[in-house]
Design an enzyme around this catalytic site. Structure first.
Site, PDB file in Angstrom:
ATOM      1  N   GLU A 245      -5.219  -0.468  12.759  1.00  0.00           N
ATOM      2  CA  GLU A 245      -5.644  -1.535  13.672  1.00  0.00           C
ATOM      3  C   GLU A 245      -4.544  -1.874  14.680  1.00  0.00           C
ATOM      4  O   GLU A 245      -4.028  -3.005  14.721  1.00  0.00           O
ATOM      5  CB  GLU A 245      -6.056  -2.790  12.901  1.00  0.00           C
ATOM      6  CG  GLU A 245      -7.362  -2.623  12.154  1.00  0.00           C
ATOM      7  CD  GLU A 245      -7.937  -3.941  11.664  1.00  0.00           C
ATOM      8  OE1 GLU A 245      -7.198  -4.950  11.616  1.00  0.00           O
ATOM      9  OE2 GLU A 245      -9.129  -3.973  11.317  1.00  0.00           O
TER      10      GLU A 245
ATOM     11  N   GLU B  48     -13.755   0.207   7.941  1.00  0.00           N
ATOM     12  CA  GLU B  48     -13.682  -1.018   7.128  1.00  0.00           C
ATOM     13  C   GLU B  48     -14.857  -1.920   7.462  1.00  0.00           C
ATOM     14  O   GLU B  48     -15.220  -2.072   8.628  1.00  0.00           O
ATOM     15  CB  GLU B  48     -12.431  -1.834   7.472  1.00  0.00           C
ATOM     16  CG  GLU B  48     -11.115  -1.247   7.078  1.00  0.00           C
ATOM     17  CD  GLU B  48      -9.953  -2.194   7.461  1.00  0.00           C
ATOM     18  OE1 GLU B  48     -10.172  -3.404   7.629  1.00  0.00           O
ATOM     19  OE2 GLU B  48      -8.840  -1.683   7.616  1.00  0.00           O
TER      20      GLU B  48
END
Ligand code: GAL
Length: 664
Positions: free
Chosen positions: A151, A311
């Protein structure tokens, strides 16, 4: 490089952090993974401190053992380079690696991802670890995918330190060539901002009260920050690709709600597989619309190819103010909606719910209660569902409508001092997308520089920055037969955020057959009526029609009687213009004649039952997700891969249920 194709199944699993658990738990983990149908886990994302406890001293033993164990139990690994969050020693030994905010305040380690993206020390240490990782694990049979960083920009997208300032100056020299070029682009004749020396130029740090930094400097800084993090990613990616040329490499994007820090059109060119993290927002009572939007956008970044959901959550997260648990069945609907919109792999954060640390109240596949209870039962059932989806691997979704999506417009409209604070770049796209989802029409997102040649219906939603080349491509597409919808505050400025003079939107006036003379934004909460019956908010403007049909007019507000929706035929197509933000009913009404014009019907069904089709050379599959509290009957034919039920024109889809119909 489709991971699902390599595994023969859509990857199902989640982040797995064995280093956070005693060794005997690992054996239970692999046993439970088998029970849940887990086929892939992401390992090592936050393991830097455990792998390199002090600079240049490595401890790989535990990871060797974990990877071997997973492999013995048939679980593939998405292996992280482990560089997402540096250990405390980095900031301690090299304080210049720390993040500094716009006020000049140092951000301290103790959370995660504390590093300045421009820091040569961080980059060198991160690449060093990535190199060691790939040297050690390139040939490991468990490793199916490499996961660089994590991320990017989640917590450190914008650093204003002196190291960043020097890097920003270098980036600006590349972009603008000379100081004169910079002064011209930034319009520094305004407010005595002219630069006489590169050393005078800084990131847009906090300015005196009630003034903001030069807007073009902010826009350039946003571009620079996206590029700096991309440079970090590329340094590691190159090392990984060189060491493990046959294994795909990715990093997980955050195409979700309001994450606007990185230009994913650019980023997505550099990954082998687009991977995304998506979490629903608890404040949103119908989060499945946003989920659909973000999944379609992710597919856009994947240029239509299958992508990986890296995710999402089985139930509540821990980082929102109120972390609402998912209702029974919601996880399944969420997961399968991502799949319906192009995901070829369905992973979660995280395998086992933590007992300690910031994420202990974040749900996992194995909850605190252990392998029992609602969440676990739903996880096990979902594992079976995912296994049944193998026939869809590699199939794709083709939307009927193309939405142009543009980070530069998003960034430029956030630099402050705009006509209204209520203008939020994604809003217009969202309301139109939602109206289309309700009609069973699928949207593809395209980059502003992408070809529009085979697009029948194109939407340019509130796209403030417009390049001439894009304007030309839009006009060409319309001339060739496409229908185009342009919404307000589009085509206002060039790439340096200079207003293009001559009335708005200068580059599109001929195509649209109109001119906007003045913006007349609305007060907070104010609504305007239209003679078509629907309402708008946020925006109104004074549209002067030159050569267009007025389809609807404002009935009240600052430009009562003026055009709100117009249409101009052009070549074989037509260009429409919308001058306010419609409510949901309005969005549906605005879009209906455009869909008719191009002959798009959508997949029939009730509004809150999402309908999306994936297809390949071997078949087509219609996913139906019932978000209502009632059973619905649908006119579909085929076999439901999840239940085995064969439908012959009359499928009964229970409340909250999902079906994946193999058609034909
Ligand atoms: C993501 C992150 C994960 C985990 C998750 C919680 O931002 O990649 O490590 O923190 O959020 O929702």
């Amino acid at each position: 490089m489709n991971v699902a194709r390599r595994l023969g199944t859509m990857p199902f699993g989640g982040d797995y952090n064995p280093e956070q658990w005693p060794r005997d738990v690992w054996d239970e983990d692999v046993r439970l993974m088998a029970e849940a149908g887990v086929t892939m886990v992401t390992v090592g994302v936050f393991s830097w401190a455990m792998l390199e406890p002090e600079p240049d001293r490595f401890e790989f033993g535990w990871l060797d053992e974990a990877l071997d164990l997973l492999h013995r139990h048939g679980v593939a690994v998405d292996l992280a380079t482990a560089t997402a969050s540096p250990p405390p020693w980095l900031a301690h030994r090299w304080p210049q690696t720390r993040l500094v905010d716009e006020a000049g305040t140092v951000r301290w380690p103790g959370g995660r991802q504390n590093y300045c993206p421009s820091s040569p020390v961080y980059r060198e240490r991160a690449v060093g670890l990535a190199r060691r990782m790939v040297e050690r694990y390139a040939g490991h049979p468990a490793v199916a995918l490499w996961h660089v960083g994590n991320e990017y920009g989640g917590h450190n997208a914008r650093c204003y330190c002196d190291v960043s300032a020097a890097a920003f100056r270098r980036w600006l020299r590349d972009r603008h060539g000379t100081l004169d070029g910079l002064n011209e682009a930034w319009g520094t004749a305004f407010w005595s901002q002219r630069y006489g020396d590169w050393e005078e130029v800084n990131p847009p740090r906090l300015t005196p009260f009630r003034t903001r930094p030069n807007p073009t400097s902010v826009l350039d800084f946003h571009r620079f920050c996206s590029d700096e993090l991309l440079a970090c990613f590329l340094l590691e990616r190159d090392v990984v690709t060189a060491g493990a040329p046959d294994t795909p490499v990715t990093t997980n994007f955050m195409v979700m709600h309001h994450f606007d820090k990185l230009d994913y059109w650019e980023w997505s060119r550099h990954v082998d597989v687009v991977a995304n993290d998506h979490y629903v927002e608890a404040f949103d009572e119908q989060p499945f619309y946003d989920l659909a939007f973000q999944a379609d956008l992710t597919r856009g970044f994947a240029r239509g190819r299958p992508w990986l959901l890296m995710e999402h959550s089985t139930s509540a997260v821990n980082w929102q103010p109120r972390n609402v648990a998912k209702a029974p069945g919601q996880m399944r609907r969420d997961t399968l909606t991502h799949m319906a919109r192009g995901a070829d792999g369905l992973l979660f954060f995280q395998w086992r719910q933590s007992l300690v640390g910031s994420e202990k109240f974040h749900s996992g596949l194995v909850p605190h209660t252990g392998p029992r209870g609602r969440v676990w039962d739903e996880v096990v059932a979902l594992g079976r569902d995912v296994a049944a989806l193998a026939p869809l691997i590699g199939s794709t979704v083709r939307g009927d409508v193309a939405f142009v999506w543009d980070y530069h417009s998003w960034w430029a409209t956030q630099t402050g001092n705009q006509p209204t604070v209520d203008l939020d770049y994604p809003d217009m796209a969202r309301v139109l997308h939602r109206a289309l989802v309700d009609r069973g029409v699928t949207v593809d997102f395209v980059a502003p520089d992408e070809s529009l040649d085979d697009r029948r219906l194109i939407v340019l939603p509130t796209t403030y920055v417009l390049e001439q080349a894009t304007a030309r491509r839009l006009a060409d597409a319309v001339r060739a037969g496409a229908t185009l919808l342009v919404t307000y505050f589009s085509g206002i400025a060039d790439r340096d955020d200079h207003v293009v003079p001559g009335g708005y939107p200068a580059l599109l006036q001929d195509l649209l057959g109109l001119r906007v003379d003045e913006f007349t934004p609305l007060r907070a909460g104010q609504r305007v009526g239209t003679d078509a019956g629907w309402h708008g908010d946020v925006w109104a403007e004074d549209v002067v029609v030159a050569d267009a049909e007025v389809v609807a007019r404002f009935t009240d507000g600052p430009v009562a009687g003026g055009p709100v929706l117009t249409r101009r035929p052009h070549g074989a197509g037509a260009a429409w213009y919308l001058a306010t933000r419609p409510d949901l009913a309005g969005a549906g009404q605005v879009l209906a004649p455009l869909l008719d014009e191009v002959g798009v019907d959508g997949i029939p069904g009730p509004a809150a039952v999402q309908r999306v089709r994936r297809s390949s050379s071997t078949g087509s599959w219609l996913t139906l997700v019932n978000h209502t509290d009632d059973a619905v009957r649908l006119d579909v034919r085929g076999r439901d891969l999840l239940t085995g039920v064969v439908a012959d024109g009359d499928l009964l889809l229970p409340a909250g249920a999902v079906a994946v119909i193999a058609e034909g």
